[in-house]
Design a protein around this motif. Structure first.
Motif, short mmCIF file in Angstrom:
data_model
loop_
_atom_site.label_atom_id
_atom_site.label_comp_id
_atom_site.label_asym_id
_atom_site.label_seq_id
_atom_site.Cartn_x
_atom_site.Cartn_y
_atom_site.Cartn_z
N LEU A 126 60.56 -76.36 -38.10
CA LEU A 126 59.77 -75.51 -38.92
C LEU A 126 59.02 -74.98 -38.44
O LEU A 126 59.02 -73.63 -38.01
N ARG A 131 60.37 -68.96 -39.81
CA ARG A 131 60.02 -67.54 -39.34
C ARG A 131 58.75 -67.43 -39.30
O ARG A 131 58.05 -66.47 -39.08
N SER A 147 66.74 -69.92 -39.77
CA SER A 147 66.59 -70.85 -41.21
C SER A 147 67.30 -70.63 -41.58
O SER A 147 68.15 -69.71 -42.06
N PHE A 148 67.93 -72.01 -42.42
CA PHE A 148 69.06 -71.64 -44.00
C PHE A 148 70.70 -71.37 -42.95
O PHE A 148 70.98 -70.67 -43.50
N LEU A 232 73.04 -75.36 -48.59
CA LEU A 232 74.09 -74.37 -49.48
C LEU A 232 75.38 -74.90 -48.80
O LEU A 232 75.43 -75.10 -47.93
N LYS B 144 66.42 -63.90 -48.72
CA LYS B 144 66.87 -64.83 -48.96
C LYS B 144 65.33 -65.28 -49.69
O LYS B 144 64.69 -65.55 -50.46
N VAL B 146 65.79 -68.36 -52.72
CA VAL B 146 66.39 -70.47 -52.77
C VAL B 146 66.16 -70.55 -54.16
O VAL B 146 65.32 -70.28 -54.97
N PRO B 171 71.93 -67.44 -52.74
CA PRO B 171 70.96 -68.38 -52.73
C PRO B 171 71.27 -68.39 -51.34
O PRO B 171 72.54 -68.35 -50.63
N VAL B 172 69.97 -68.27 -50.15
CA VAL B 172 71.19 -68.74 -48.79
C VAL B 172 70.45 -70.72 -48.79
O VAL B 172 70.82 -71.09 -48.27
N GLU B 189 60.02 -69.09 -45.81
CA GLU B 189 61.03 -69.87 -44.75
C GLU B 189 61.93 -68.34 -46.02
O GLU B 189 62.92 -67.80 -45.53
N ALA B 190 61.42 -68.82 -47.17
CA ALA B 190 62.51 -68.11 -47.89
C ALA B 190 61.44 -66.75 -48.03
O ALA B 190 60.57 -66.91 -48.28
N ASP B 191 62.19 -65.79 -48.78
CA ASP B 191 61.38 -64.56 -49.85
C ASP B 191 61.27 -64.63 -50.44
O ASP B 191 59.85 -64.41 -51.19
#
Lengths: 280, 260
Positions: A126, A131, A147-148, A232, B144, B146, B171-172, B189-191
């Motif tokens: 990570l 990001r 990522s994801f 996911l 993004k 989560v 969701p991502v 990593e996530a928005d």
């Protein structure tokens, strides 16, 4: 050679050594701890099998979530093994066939993911490819966001499985020795030809068992994936993550069913890896 | 190296690679107290209660000399399955009634009491890169987001919220617990992530909270109950009474929890 050394000390005929087993006179007390250890390892597996809901077993395995996890795991593990071979073979060859300053340090560092807690591996990934990671900005400029994504799953698996391939192949290379390489080279073969026609075929069983081990490690990958890639259905939720989720919440029976599939794969893998080893 | 040894090493390594699949990273014991405590109370509590219950445990121990309160925090559903498989819990505090019902329906826990409630809030990285300002923003393509998996309380709350607002979130990632969601947001990593108000508050500067008016339409109620076969039933009851008391409630209110 340790085998011949022990043979010298023995009064029993050589044939008995070759056959192995009780003819050698194993200390009796060894049996008990061996038995306890074996039971300790096997009993949990038996316990898990007893928890399988056999009537629902087929439907549990063919639920959309299970199928998605199964296909995703197989696809990502295969992709990761291909990457492991592409990078791991050269790494093993360099480590086994050359000598340079700090080589032992490099070897230890390369093997580090083997002993790191997978979650830590995930964090490291990570901080590198995320990001806001070391390369995050560069990747962002290139329009790549890992990522994801399923790519992140493959990366996590490659990271943790690579040492398995390197360590088995390096061992195989060292066992095989350089004799045939040298002969081929004196006969005028170029380094690439020697590598392709002599070195690789000689260690192919070792490479195969290394690849199988790496595959197994990929299939079992949990911590690095959930940390780096997320969870996911169909994209990043591999079998172990699906098992964890089902077990904790909605459907422990589905978790057990999937777990059994992984155990079966594990047994096959161990059998295969052992066979590859004995062929060396 | 002898070949058989090598073979078994390979076999063991192979087994090690595959078998500890379900090694969970959820629960953790806070068993720092070694000597002194003659009685130990073990409380299994939802991950979102980590800060408040740790604080409550310290106050409880201070009021009851010789008592050491231990916690295992994790996703409520994780904890339920642990307790059902015989984990030594004296008290269980769940983040929703559904998971508590699983234990009360089979008699593992008795007489649950609601002690707090919680609503959802959006958490974004401190600089809010995707400029999230409303719940509807979570449905925008390319954002993004989560959330928790629908199987865990915060995830089912998120699903209900989607239904209530008509906003469809793609969701991502669907995480196992609120703390996992926060982790993805904190790392940038996530928005955005959908967590509880209290989680945003506990995360401090690590995340930015974006409250939304519809949040009060989906309320998660937190019940607490003693485990039936606990050996510390008197102590368990005292702890539950303490959580429900004015002092206990104050700690919860300060953390952002609402009245049950």
């Amino acid at each position: 050679m340790p085998a011949s050394a022990s043979r010298d000390r023995l009064t029993t005929p050589v044939a008995a050594t070759a056959a192995g087993g009780p003819a050698l006179g194993l200390p009796r007390w060894l049996w008990l701890p061996a038995l306890v250890g074996a039971v300790f390892v096997l009993l949990p597996l038996v316990a898990m099998v007893t928890r399988v809901d056999w009537t629902r077993f087929p439907s549990l395995l063919t639920s959309q979530a299970s199928l998605d996890a199964l296909t995703l795991s197989l696809k990502t593990a295969l992709a990761a093994v291909v990457l492991c071979v592409l990078f791991g073979v050269p790494m093993a060859v360099v480590l086994a066939r050359t000598q340079f300053r700090g080589q032992s340090i490099v070897r230890s560092l390369v093997l580090l993911p083997l002993v790191l807690p997978p979650v830590v591996s995930g964090m490291a990934l990570l901080y590198t490819f995320g990001r806001r990671g070391l390369l995050g900005h560069t990747l962002d400029v290139l329009g790549l966001s890992v990522s994801f994504t399923t790519t992140a799953v493959v990366m996590a698996q490659t990271f943790v499985a690579l040492p398995f391939l390197v360590i088995s192949l390096e061992g195989a290379l060292r066992t095989a020795g350089r004799r045939y390489d040298v002969v081929a080279a004196t006969l005028g073969a170029r380094p690439t030809t020697v590598f392709r026609r002599v070195t690789l075929p000689l260690v192919l069983p070792g490479l195969l068992s290394g690849a199988v081990l790496a595959f197994a490690r990929c299939l079992g990958e949990f911590g690095a994936t959930i940390t780096f890639a997320g969870s996911l259905q169909g994209t990043t939720r591999t079998m172990p993550i699906q098992i964890y989720l089902s077990n904790a919440s909605s459907d422990p029976d589905a978790a057990v069913a999937l777990a059994i599939v992984l155990v079966v794969v594990a047994v096959l893998v161990i059998g295969f890896a052992r066979q590859g080893r004995s062929a060396v | 190296m002898k070949n058989p040894l090598k073979k078994s090493v390979v076999a063991v390594v192979a087994a090690a690679a595959l078998l500890p699949l379900t090694a969970a990273c959820g629960s953790s014991d806070d068993s720092s107290g070694s000597g002194g405590g003659s009685k130990t109370l073990t409380v299994f509590a939802a991950a979102s209660l980590t800060d408040t219950f740790t604080k409550l445990g310290k106050e409880f121990d201070a009021k009851h000399p010789g008592v050491h309160t231990k916690f295992s925090f994790g996703g409520s559903s994780d904890l339920v399955s642990e307790i059902q498989s015989g984990a030594p819990a004296d008290v269980f505090a769940s983040a929703d009634t559904t998971n508590m019902d699983k234990l009360t329906s089979d008699g593992t826990a008795t007489d649950p009491k609601n002690f707090a409630s919680n609503v959802l809030e959006i958490a974004t990285p401190p600089d809010n890169p995707a400029k999230i300002s409303s719940f509807a923003d979570l449905g925008k393509a390319g954002t993004k987001v989560v959330v928790c998996a629908p199987e865990v309380p915060c995830g089912s709350a998120a699903q209900q919220m989607e239904k209530k607002t008509g906003v469809k979130i793609k969701p991502v990632s669907e995480e196992q617990s609120v703390t996992d969601v926060l982790g993805k947001v904190e790392s940038g990593e996530a928005d955005a992530g959908l967590v509880y108000v209290t989680d945003v508050k506990a995360a401090g500067d690590q995340v930015k909270g974006v409250p939304f008016p519809q949040s009060s339409e989906v309320v998660n109620t937190y019940p607490i109950a003693p485990i039936a076969d606990s050996k510390q039933s008197a102590l368990a009851k005292q702890f539950i009474d303490f959580v429900l008391s004015a002092d206990g409630q104050k700690v919860l209110r300060n953390a952002g929890f609402r009245k049950p």
